[in-house]
Write a protein that holds these residues in place. Structure first.
Motif, PDB file in Angstrom:
ATOM      1  N   TYR A 195      -1.127  -3.300  17.634  1.00  0.00           N
ATOM      2  CA  TYR A 195      -0.727  -1.914  17.451  1.00  0.00           C
ATOM      3  C   TYR A 195       0.262  -1.766  16.300  1.00  0.00           C
ATOM      4  CZ  TYR A 195      -2.445  -2.349  22.177  1.00  0.00           C
ATOM      5  OH  TYR A 195      -3.227  -2.675  23.256  1.00  0.00           O
ATOM      6  N   GLY A 196       0.194  -0.636  15.640  1.00  0.00           N
ATOM      7  CA  GLY A 196       1.144  -0.302  14.583  1.00  0.00           C
ATOM      8  C   GLY A 196       1.882   0.979  14.922  1.00  0.00           C
ATOM      9  N   PRO A 253       3.106  -2.714  -3.524  1.00  0.00           N
ATOM     10  CA  PRO A 253       2.842  -1.568  -4.398  1.00  0.00           C
ATOM     11  C   PRO A 253       3.037  -0.212  -3.720  1.00  0.00           C
ATOM     12  CG  PRO A 253       0.769  -2.444  -3.598  1.00  0.00           C
ATOM     13  CD  PRO A 253       1.850  -3.357  -3.076  1.00  0.00           C
ATOM     14  N   SER A 254       3.243  -0.211  -2.395  1.00  0.00           N
ATOM     15  CA  SER A 254       3.338   1.053  -1.656  1.00  0.00           C
ATOM     16  C   SER A 254       4.456   1.928  -2.205  1.00  0.00           C
ATOM     17  CB  SER A 254       3.598   0.772  -0.166  1.00  0.00           C
ATOM     18  OG  SER A 254       2.591  -0.039   0.377  1.00  0.00           O
ATOM     19  N   GLY A 255       4.113   3.148  -2.551  1.00  0.00           N
ATOM     20  CA  GLY A 255       5.099   4.103  -3.036  1.00  0.00           C
ATOM     21  C   GLY A 255       5.611   3.839  -4.432  1.00  0.00           C
ATOM     22  N   LYS A 256       5.040   2.879  -5.149  1.00  0.00           N
ATOM     23  CA  LYS A 256       5.505   2.536  -6.491  1.00  0.00           C
ATOM     24  C   LYS A 256       4.511   3.020  -7.538  1.00  0.00           C
ATOM     25  CE  LYS A 256       9.055   0.412  -4.869  1.00  0.00           C
ATOM     26  NZ  LYS A 256      10.390   1.005  -5.002  1.00  0.00           N
ATOM     27  N   THR A 257       5.037   3.529  -8.643  1.00  0.00           N
ATOM     28  CA  THR A 257       4.172   3.990  -9.735  1.00  0.00           C
ATOM     29  C   THR A 257       3.966   2.905 -10.781  1.00  0.00           C
ATOM     30  OG1 THR A 257       6.108   4.909 -10.867  1.00  0.00           O
ATOM     31  CG2 THR A 257       4.860   6.398  -9.432  1.00  0.00           C
ATOM     32  N   THR A 258       4.829   1.889 -10.768  1.00  0.00           N
ATOM     33  CA  THR A 258       4.686   0.756 -11.690  1.00  0.00           C
ATOM     34  C   THR A 258       4.931  -0.535 -10.922  1.00  0.00           C
ATOM     35  OG1 THR A 258       7.029   0.878 -12.325  1.00  0.00           O
ATOM     36  CG2 THR A 258       5.450   2.080 -13.703  1.00  0.00           C
ATOM     37  N   THR A 260       4.654   3.711  13.173  1.00  0.00           N
ATOM     38  CA  THR A 260       5.286   4.066  11.903  1.00  0.00           C
ATOM     39  C   THR A 260       6.597   4.808  12.119  1.00  0.00           C
ATOM     40  OG1 THR A 260       4.058   6.142  11.681  1.00  0.00           O
ATOM     41  CG2 THR A 260       3.078   4.166  10.707  1.00  0.00           C
ATOM     42  N   ILE A 261       7.505   4.576  11.187  1.00  0.00           N
ATOM     43  CA  ILE A 261       8.852   5.149  11.196  1.00  0.00           C
ATOM     44  C   ILE A 261       8.949   6.107  10.018  1.00  0.00           C
ATOM     45  CG2 ILE A 261      11.312   4.568  11.039  1.00  0.00           C
ATOM     46  CD1 ILE A 261      10.355   1.657  11.800  1.00  0.00           C
ATOM     47  N   PRO A 262       9.532   7.277  10.204  1.00  0.00           N
ATOM     48  CA  PRO A 262       9.620   8.220   9.078  1.00  0.00           C
ATOM     49  C   PRO A 262      10.500   7.677   7.964  1.00  0.00           C
ATOM     50  CG  PRO A 262      10.968   8.982  10.901  1.00  0.00           C
ATOM     51  CD  PRO A 262      10.174   7.812  11.419  1.00  0.00           C
ATOM     52  N   LEU A 263      10.178   8.043   6.741  1.00  0.00           N
ATOM     53  CA  LEU A 263      11.034   7.693   5.612  1.00  0.00           C
ATOM     54  C   LEU A 263      12.224   8.646   5.602  1.00  0.00           C
ATOM     55  CD1 LEU A 263       8.357   7.096   2.819  1.00  0.00           C
ATOM     56  CD2 LEU A 263       9.498   5.406   4.263  1.00  0.00           C
ATOM     57  N   VAL A 264      13.418   8.092   5.522  1.00  0.00           N
ATOM     58  CA  VAL A 264      14.631   8.912   5.539  1.00  0.00           C
ATOM     59  C   VAL A 264      14.819   9.549   4.171  1.00  0.00           C
ATOM     60  CG1 VAL A 264      17.095   8.948   6.020  1.00  0.00           C
ATOM     61  CG2 VAL A 264      15.622   7.318   7.207  1.00  0.00           C
ATOM     62  N   THR A 265      15.060  10.846   4.166  1.00  0.00           N
ATOM     63  CA  THR A 265      15.238  11.565   2.906  1.00  0.00           C
ATOM     64  C   THR A 265      16.602  12.246   2.867  1.00  0.00           C
ATOM     65  OG1 THR A 265      14.174  13.542   3.821  1.00  0.00           O
ATOM     66  CG2 THR A 265      12.767  11.992   2.625  1.00  0.00           C
ATOM     67  N   ASP A 269       4.954   4.738   4.674  1.00  0.00           N
ATOM     68  CA  ASP A 269       4.288   4.256   3.460  1.00  0.00           C
ATOM     69  C   ASP A 269       3.629   2.896   3.658  1.00  0.00           C
ATOM     70  OD1 ASP A 269       6.650   2.860   3.726  1.00  0.00           O
ATOM     71  OD2 ASP A 269       7.167   2.922   1.603  1.00  0.00           O
ATOM     72  N   GLN A 270       3.852   2.290   4.831  1.00  0.00           N
ATOM     73  CA  GLN A 270       3.267   0.985   5.133  1.00  0.00           C
ATOM     74  C   GLN A 270       1.992   1.084   5.976  1.00  0.00           C
ATOM     75  OE1 GLN A 270       4.501  -2.186   4.108  1.00  0.00           O
ATOM     76  NE2 GLN A 270       5.573  -0.788   2.730  1.00  0.00           N
ATOM     77  N   LEU A 271       1.503   2.292   6.181  1.00  0.00           N
ATOM     78  CA  LEU A 271       0.370   2.477   7.083  1.00  0.00           C
ATOM     79  C   LEU A 271      -0.838   1.634   6.677  1.00  0.00           C
ATOM     80  CD1 LEU A 271      -0.937   3.838   9.491  1.00  0.00           C
ATOM     81  CD2 LEU A 271      -1.505   5.788   8.025  1.00  0.00           C
ATOM     82  N   GLY A 272      -1.155   1.608   5.388  1.00  0.00           N
ATOM     83  CA  GLY A 272      -2.296   0.822   4.930  1.00  0.00           C
ATOM     84  C   GLY A 272      -2.132  -0.657   5.254  1.00  0.00           C
TER      85      GLY A 272
END
Length: 452
Positions: free
Chosen positions: A242-243, A96-101, A245-250, A221-224
């Motif tokens: 350990y985790g 569901p990460s980053g999804k509105t539906t 995170t990688i930035p989301l490419v825009t 967006d996967q942090l949780g």
């Protein structure tokens, strides 16, 4: 619950982590104390195992996924072992990460077909990196590609919930941003999606137990989900993991470069050709090029600086753009893919007949993806008007004849305005047996001539 914080400043004790932060490949580390102290020491002590997951929700990964693969390759180049985990099981749950539906349900058969396609793509990129980009004397770490179906297929629902479910707390799960944003939406959130973080946490636990994996990579967006895995492993084993995170490419407009954003650039050749991938990076705005060179290539940072200095001295040569496009295309499609991209570029934008002659049928069809492809028997005396009519490129009757006479038809980049001209080998028919017919500005037809 283990109380941990996200740490976003670069660790200063390990050359690899510091380099990845400088390049922008790593955005943050989790948890804070370990990011500052234990993780750099761990990476220096011995080769570690690092994993990143890829859910096969489509039959190809896209440019937005490429940065995660590149991050894995940086760790591999430093001698660490990498696991690429394909979520044949979790794709059927839906992140569901980053999804509105909620995502459309993925059947097991589709998930399996997608998984196989993505496995081949990832393995191709790993091979290209080893062949063309690893020049160090340091020994590469190992690569293992897994499918998480393999460890879920033996579980039943009751057994899984009884063993794994008791270690998750509802309050913590409900507090995740991905959950909160969906609960507030009109459609809410299904139980299936809500359990996604449990499955991803268990993936990390399984890899920790079987492969000794202590490091997970994931998008911001996967942090949780990363936190859920950390907390689960810590509760069950007491071990620190350990985790990163990688930035989301825009895009230059701030849009996420993902397959649902309407601007996807795929990593599989049948969806985005080497030429299209090359052109995508070649056309990036000037303001994005330096950042993309650091993110998407393995060029040393001093070399990136030199490239940008040359670009500033003579922007018209677009040296940085060309190097960026070449490096990414070679990583994704190999040297042959890069050569194909350059042939297509010369054929389309520089009207190179030589480039057309060197192109294979497959390349022409990739270059002119929407163009009809026809195999025709080359009969003696075939004329320009015959060729046009046999592929239905012009209207029937006098109107089509007039269109040719008025100069509206090109064959192999040369205007063909004599309808009765017999097709001439090497002029109208290239040495590879192909003709590229264009009517007007944008209507292309590819003809493969078969000899009698």
């Amino acid at each position: 619950m283990v109380k941990s914080k996200l740490h976003s400043s670069p660790p200063l004790h390990d050359g690899l982590l510091l380099s990845l932060h400088k390049r922008g490949v790593l955005k943050a580390s989790f948890p804070e104390q370990a990011a500052q102290e234990q993780l750099p020491t761990l990476l220096q002590s011995a080769p570690q195992t690092v994993y990143c997951g890829f859910d096969p929700t489509a039959d190809s990964l896209h440019v937005g996924n490429l940065l995660a693969i590149i991050a894995l390759l940086h760790f591999r180049s430093a001698g660490h072992h990498i696991l690429a985990v394909l979520g044949g099981a979790t794709a059927q749950i839906g992140d569901p990460s980053g999804k509105t539906t909620e995502r459309e349900r993925l059947s097991p058969d589709v998930a399996e077909a997608n998984t196989q396609s993505i496995r081949e793509s990832i393995q191709r990129i790993f091979t290209n990196h080893e062949l063309h980009f690893h020049h160090s004397s340091r020994r590469l770490g190992t690569v293992t590609v897994l499918n998480n179906v393999s460890w879920y297929k033996s579980w039943d629902v009751v057994g899984f919930l009884s063993q794994a479910g008791r270690h998750f707390r509802m309050g913590t799960m409900l507090s995740r941003h991905s959950v909160q944003s969906r609960l507030k939406s009109a459609d809410g959130m299904s139980l299936t999606e809500f359990t996604y973080q449990v499955f991803q946490a268990y993936d990390f636990y399984h890899l920790n137990q079987i492969y000794g994996c202590k490091i997970q990579l994931g998008g911001t967006d996967q942090l949780g989900n990363l936190m859920s895995g950390h907390e689960y492993i810590h509760k069950v084993t007491g071990e620190e993991v350990y985790g990163l995170t990688i930035p989301l490419v825009t895009s230059s407009f701030g849009d996420k470069l993902g397959k649902t954003a309407g601007n996807a650039v795929w990593l599989n050749r049948d969806k985005t050709s080497p030429f299209e991938l090359y052109q995508f990076f070649l056309r990036q705005p000037d303001a994005s090029v330096e950042g993309y060179l650091k993110l998407f290539t393995f060029l040393p940072l001093p070399e990136v600086e030199r490239l940008m200095e040359q670009q500033r001295e003579d922007p018209s040569k677009r040296l940085a753009h060309k190097r960026l496009a070449a490096e990414v295309t070679k990583l994704v499609h190999g040297k042959e893919g890069l050569e194909s991209a350059k042939r297509c570029t010369n054929a389309l934008y520089h009207s190179s007949v030589q480039a057309l002659e060197e192109m294979r049928d497959e390349e022409l069809q990739e270059l002119f993806r929407e163009a009809p492809f026809h195999e025709l028997l080359l009969e003696p005396g075939t004329t320009v008007i015959d060729a046009c009519r046999r592929v239905n490129a012009i209207p029937a009757g006098p109107r089509g004849y007039q269109m040719v006479s008025d100069g509206g038809v090109w064959i192999n980049h040369k205007r063909a305005n004599n309808p009765e001209q017999v097709l001439v080998p090497k002029l109208h028919i290239l040495s590879n047996g192909l003709s590229l017919l264009r009517v007007g500005k944008r209507n292309f037809y590819i003809i493969k001539w078969l000899s009698l």
